[in-house]
Design a protein around this motif. Structure first.
Motif, PDB file in Angstrom:
ATOM      1  N   LYS A   1       0.829  -1.211   0.000  1.00  0.00           N
ATOM      2  CA  LYS A   1       0.000   0.000   0.000  1.00  0.00           C
ATOM      3  C   LYS A   1       0.860   1.257   0.000  1.00  0.00           C
ATOM      4  O   LYS A   1       0.565   2.232  -0.693  1.00  0.00           O
TER       5      LYS A   1
ATOM      6  N   THR B   1       0.938   4.093  -2.906  1.00  0.00           N
ATOM      7  CA  THR B   1       0.739   5.521  -2.633  1.00  0.00           C
ATOM      8  C   THR B   1       1.896   6.331  -3.199  1.00  0.00           C
ATOM      9  O   THR B   1       1.684   7.376  -3.829  1.00  0.00           O
TER      10      THR B   1
ATOM     11  N   GLN C   1       2.117   9.374  -6.156  1.00  0.00           N
ATOM     12  CA  GLN C   1       2.519  10.717  -5.754  1.00  0.00           C
ATOM     13  C   GLN C   1       3.755  11.245  -6.460  1.00  0.00           C
ATOM     14  O   GLN C   1       3.893  12.447  -6.611  1.00  0.00           O
TER      15      GLN C   1
END
Length: 85
Positions: A23, A27, A31
């Motif tokens: 996870k 992320t 980004q």
């Protein structure tokens, strides 16, 4: 060979850790804008997904044994219902 409760606990903890790592990398992939970093993070996702899958595969024989046991119990229970006393 059956795994002990302690071993199952360790595997469960590792599965949770691998999921968290995946996870975090996902992320990070969403980004960052640097293609090299994206590529590196995606590669690491693959590595940790493989670790996760390996751990899950350790549990499959246990699931198969449990499934067999449940199926056998249901079969015996059903046979008991159809027999007259």
């Amino acid at each position: 060979m059956a795994l002990t409760q302690k071993e199952l606990g360790y595997i469960s903890d590792e599965l949770a850790s691998e999921q968290l790592i995946i996870k975090k990398y996902q992320t990070a992939v969403n980004q960052v804008t640097d293609p090299q970093l994206k590529n590196l993070f995606q590669k690491n996702i693959g590595i940790h997904q493989n670790h996760y899958n390996s751990l899950v595969n350790l549990l499959h024989p246990i699931e198969d044994e449990a499934s067999y046991f449940i199926d056998r119990c249901l079969l015996l229970f059903t046979a008991g219902l159809t027999q007259s006393p």
